[in-house]
Design a protein around this motif. Structure first.
Motif, PDB file in Angstrom:
ATOM      1  N   GLY A   1      -0.752   7.518  -5.624  1.00  0.00           N
ATOM      2  CA  GLY A   1      -0.536   7.172  -4.152  1.00  0.00           C
ATOM      3  C   GLY A   1      -0.229   7.942  -3.297  1.00  0.00           C
ATOM      4  O   GLY A   1       0.066   9.238  -3.635  1.00  0.00           O
TER       5      GLY A   1
ATOM      6  N   TYR B   1       1.032   9.056   1.235  1.00  0.00           N
ATOM      7  CA  TYR B   1       1.336   8.703   2.649  1.00  0.00           C
ATOM      8  C   TYR B   1       0.956  10.017   3.562  1.00  0.00           C
ATOM      9  O   TYR B   1       1.396  11.054   3.019  1.00  0.00           O
TER      10      TYR B   1
ATOM     11  N   VAL C   1      -2.778   3.516  -2.578  1.00  0.00           N
ATOM     12  CA  VAL C   1      -2.088   3.093  -3.918  1.00  0.00           C
ATOM     13  C   VAL C   1      -3.111   2.811  -4.662  1.00  0.00           C
ATOM     14  O   VAL C   1      -3.968   1.695  -4.356  1.00  0.00           O
TER      15      VAL C   1
ATOM     16  N   ASP D   1      -8.403   1.406  -5.572  1.00  0.00           N
ATOM     17  CA  ASP D   1      -7.335   1.991  -4.654  1.00  0.00           C
ATOM     18  C   ASP D   1      -7.202   1.019  -3.420  1.00  0.00           C
ATOM     19  O   ASP D   1      -8.324   0.689  -2.867  1.00  0.00           O
TER      20      ASP D   1
END
Length: 356
Positions: free
Chosen positions: A63, A65, A128, A143
């Motif tokens: 994952g 961000y 993710v 994903d």
């Protein structure tokens, strides 16, 4: 200039985390020809956090961000305004009664150039996903990704501008006919900050391999399933619309499903490959057609069907220095689906690009 740093931190034997940060600075454009500075200085701090967990050799969880920053390029800001053909459709005058109007239902000149008021795009995104590989003969991964962009850069379509000229008054300039020296309105096709976009989808793929007596066979099936393709109407702050399976006001389509099957067979020096590509159907652009019964123009939208193509390719390696490659595209010569959109409009778009 830009400055970046990255930290890779193995927490345990199975868990790994990385942290990255970046600072970018982009200056305004100094145009020595016209002795003017175009655009504005821009800078931003961005970062990214990623993590991966591999509890067993056959399974990977991952994952990320992060944030993003993209300054407009030089041509998007400073390119001179030049004549660039005509509008793809006929339009009535955007400002009726003005001396710069052409005859009703006419094509208008289109002009292209830069927009010195462009601001940088900024984004927030996350992913993710997982990957499973139970054996060397099979693997599968998927994903989920999500990208939100503010101050997104795009062009306003001619349909949107001519249907709402009051909102897009700045996109109408003046073109002077060289032969008659007479001025007319012209549509300026400029990039501008349209507002916000929000795209979300699932990228997936699976690969299978098998070794036969006569050669090695590999098949890869991959695709993108879109969950969201929304954006704000240019010139507004919170008026959202979409082009998911729909020819939207940006003159583009985002397909819900794009799928590709790639199969190859390697037999000694010869490798044969077949590629099958699929995209789903969508709702076409609005078009005016003449009703033969009423003799009146009616506005319709076609439902364009799905489209599949098959390509073949062969590669023969005579030796390490010489390879012969030949291919055949659109094996079954299927005609593309009928679309009534203006010919000058951009091609229907695939899944939008997204950040890692």
């Amino acid at each position: 200039y830009g400055v970046c740093a990255e930290l890779l931190a193995p927490i345990t034997k199975t868990v790994e985390v990385s942290l990255a940060g970046r600072y970018d600075s982009v200056s305004a454009i100094d145009n020595g020809v016209i002795n003017k500075t175009i655009g504005k200085d821009a800078n931003a701090n961005t970062y990214k956090v990623t993590a991966r967990w591999q509890p067993v050799q056959q399974l990977l969880l991952r994952g990320s961000y992060g944030t993003g920053f993209k300054a407009p390029d030089m041509l998007s800001i400073g390119q001179p305004l030049v004549n660039n053909g005509f509008t793809g459709a006929n339009w009535n005058c955007p400002f009726p009664g003005d001396a710069l109007c052409r005859a009703p239902n006419s094509q208008y000149n289109k002009m292209a150039g830069g927009n010195e008021n462009l601001k940088p795009e900024k984004s927030k995104q996350f992913t993710v996903g997982f990957r499973i590989e139970p054996s060397s003969a099979f693997s599968f991964g998927a994903d989920l990704w999500d990208v939100k962009i503010t101050d997104a850069v795009s062009a306003v379509s001619e349909a949107q501008a001519f249907n709402n000229p009051g909102m897009y008054r700045d996109l109408f300039g003046i073109y002077v006919e060289p032969t008659t020296n007479k001025p007319y309105f012209a549509f300026k096709s400029l990039s501008m900050n349209i507002g916000q976009t929000h795209n979300r989808g699932i990228d997936w793929d699976m690969t299978g391999r098998h070794k036969f007596d006569f050669g090695n066979f590999t098949a890869n099936l991959s695709g993108t399933h879109m969950l969201k393709a929304d954006y704000t109407v240019p010139g507004t702050k919170n008026q959202w619309t979409t082009n998911m399976n729909y020819f939207g006001i940006t003159d583009a389509v985002t397909f819900r499903n794009l799928v590709k099957l790639n199969m190859s067979l390697e037999t000694g020096k010869l490798t044969s490959t077949m590629v099958v590509s699929y995209r789903n159907g969508y709702t076409d652009a609005a078009a005016s057609v003449l009703n033969v019964d009423t003799k009146k123009l009616e506005t319709i939208r076609l439902e364009v069907p799905s489209y599949t193509t098959v390509d073949l390719q062969g590669r023969y390696a005579f030796n390490s220095a010489v390879t012969l490659r030949a291919g055949l595209q659109h094996l079954f010569a299927r005609e593309p689906p009928l679309s009534l959109r203006a010919s000058s409009g951009p091609p229907a778009a695939s899944a939008p690009p997204h950040a890692d």
